[in-house]
Design an enzyme around this catalytic site. Structure first.
Site: not given
Ligand SMILES: Cc1cc2nc3c(=O)[nH]c(=O)nc-3n(C[C@H](O)[C@H](O)[C@H](O)COP(=O)(O)OP(=O)(O)OC[C@H]3O[C@@H](n4cnc5c(N)ncnc54)[C@H](O)[C@@H]3O)c2cc1C
Length: 374
Positions: A182, A259, A366
């Site tokens: 992570r 998580s 996380e």
């Molecule tokens: C119901 C649920 C289940 C989940 N299950 C998992 C799981 O099983 N495994 C897991 O690892 N995670 C899980 N997550 C966490 C999350 O989905 C992941 O971390 C996902 O990759 C975040 O993507 P996002 O586009 O929503 O990022 P955001 O929430 O929009 O951003 C997260 C971070 O990444 C940065 N960021 C976003 N896009 C970019 C980019 N293009 N370049 C540089 N930085 C960037 C943002 O600035 C921020 O700091 C879960 C979340 C939820 C709500």
């Protein structure tokens, strides 16, 4: 904010500009106050020029994509939110002229689960265990997303980055990203923006080897076996839905950031004390879930298990609280509809203190916290 006008920068780049934008609707927690402005970029070129120009002008900038790993303060963000929304995906096509059709190329704003679904429909294997993870393709390397025994780092071929310190765009190899559990060099850093990812998939219609016992047994397979990709995706989505880990607007158990705490990694020399504290609390005859950590003698424990054994049950602290543990999974902190970020952070603080007091283990968040802490 600087005297540079972000509206002009956005307009020049063909991006959408809005002022005073509430951020809660852009996060899966539905939490967070307003941003001074938001620029939505649906093309990679606009993303590059907007971020380059805002950086050059020293404008505070928050990159937001799916908002599924963000906890934003009730006071919002005093700066410009750049929303990553470039959605193109190329499945199995030639990537760098040397591929055999087993490469997936996704722009950062592509919805991750749609990328996974498209590969599964095309009979391509490798991503199926990562089904149902919310958010964007571009965010997957940021925390090296993982689930059911697979991490994106194991299928990542390369990542196209905008180096925000120099303004240069280049392809980076996975080895340059320090991908870990992570984490990566991209997390908690403003140094680079992910523009595109390329992923390796397999063309034989079979999944990655099943390394997660719960998944293998739900499929009636042995650990290490491979199974048809569509079956694995379906099974992963079912398992995830049972834990509230697939987004469903009607289900408050999914109004979360997934998580909330990472599984704690306990150094070998601290382990006896932690195990003894667990024994005192829950008894000697209970098997403590623990996992080896590659390249180290440390041990990874289960945050969810520790939270429950410290006395925090599903739905804690009860139905009148605006922020509660999910009723399906103690590792997800959820907004029941009327919570503020402060409510969620109070709950996080409470859980972290309880686990620390019970077992001497400090849980780490996380998600990325913006303008807030606990
Ligand atoms: C119901 C649920 C289940 C989940 N299950 C998992 C799981 O099983 N495994 C897991 O690892 N995670 C899980 N997550 C966490 C999350 O989905 C992941 O971390 C996902 O990759 C975040 O993507 P996002 O586009 O929503 O990022 P955001 O929430 O929009 O951003 C997260 C971070 O990444 C940065 N960021 C976003 N896009 C970019 C980019 N293009 N370049 C540089 N930085 C960037 C943002 O600035 C921020 O700091 C879960 C979340 C939820 C709500």
């Amino acid at each position: 904010m600087s005297t540079i006008d972000p509206a002009q920068i956005a307009t020049r780049a063909g991006a959408r500009f809005e002022r005073d934008v509430p951020l809660a609707p852009y996060t899966t927690l539905r939490l967070g106050g307003p941003a001074t402005a938001m620029v939505t970029c649906t093309y990679t070129d606009s993303l590059v020029s907007v971020v380059r120009e805002l950086d050059a002008a020293g404008v505070p900038l928050l990159v937001l994509a799916g908002g599924s790993n963000l906890v934003i303060a009730d006071t919002g963000f005093d700066g410009v939110v750049v929303r990553v929304a470039n959605p193109a995906v190329q499945i199995g096509g030639p990537a760098d002229g040397t591929t055999d059709g087993t490469v997936v190329r996704a722009e950062a704003g592509a919805v991750w689960d749609e990328v996974v679904a498209a590969t599964v429909s095309a009979g391509l294997g490798g991503l199926e265990c990562l089904s149902g993870i919310p958010g964007s393709a571009g965010a997957t390397p940021v925390q090296n997303v993982g689930a059911y025994g697979v991490e994106v780092g194991s299928v990542l071929r390369r990542v196209r980055l905008l180096d925000r310190r120099t303004g240069n765009v280049h392809w980076a190899q996975p080895g340059e990203l320090s991908l870990g559990y992570r984490t990566s060099v991209l997390k908690h850093s403003d140094d680079a923006l992910v523009l595109e990812v390329e992923l390796d998939v397999t063309a034989d219609g079979l999944s990655a080897p099943l390394r997660y016992r719960e998944l293998a047994s739900a499929l009636g397979a042995a650990e290490g076996e491979r199974a048809p990709v569509a079956q694995v995706r379906e099974c992963v989505l079912k398992l995830r839905a049972g834990k509230g880990m697939v987004l469903d607007p009607a289900d408050h158990d999914t109004w979360s950031a997934g998580s909330f705490f990472t599984n704690p990694i306990v150094p070998a020399d601290r382990l006896p004390a932690v195990l003894s504290a667990i024994e005192t609390r829950v008894g000697a005859d209970i098997a403590v879930p623990r996992y080896p950590v590659a390249g180290s003698d440390a041990v990874k424990l289960s945050a969810g298990w520790l939270i429950e054994r410290a006395g925090f049950h599903r739905g804690h602290p009860g139905t009148s609280a605006p922020a509660r543990l999910s009723t399906k999974h103690t590792l997800a902190l959820t907004n029941r509809g009327a919570a503020a970020t402060t409510d969620l952070l109070d709950l996080a603080r409470d859980v972290r203190a309880g686990v620390r007091e019970a077992f001497g283990v400090t849980l780490e968040p996380e998600p990325v916290l913006v303008g807030c802490a606990f």
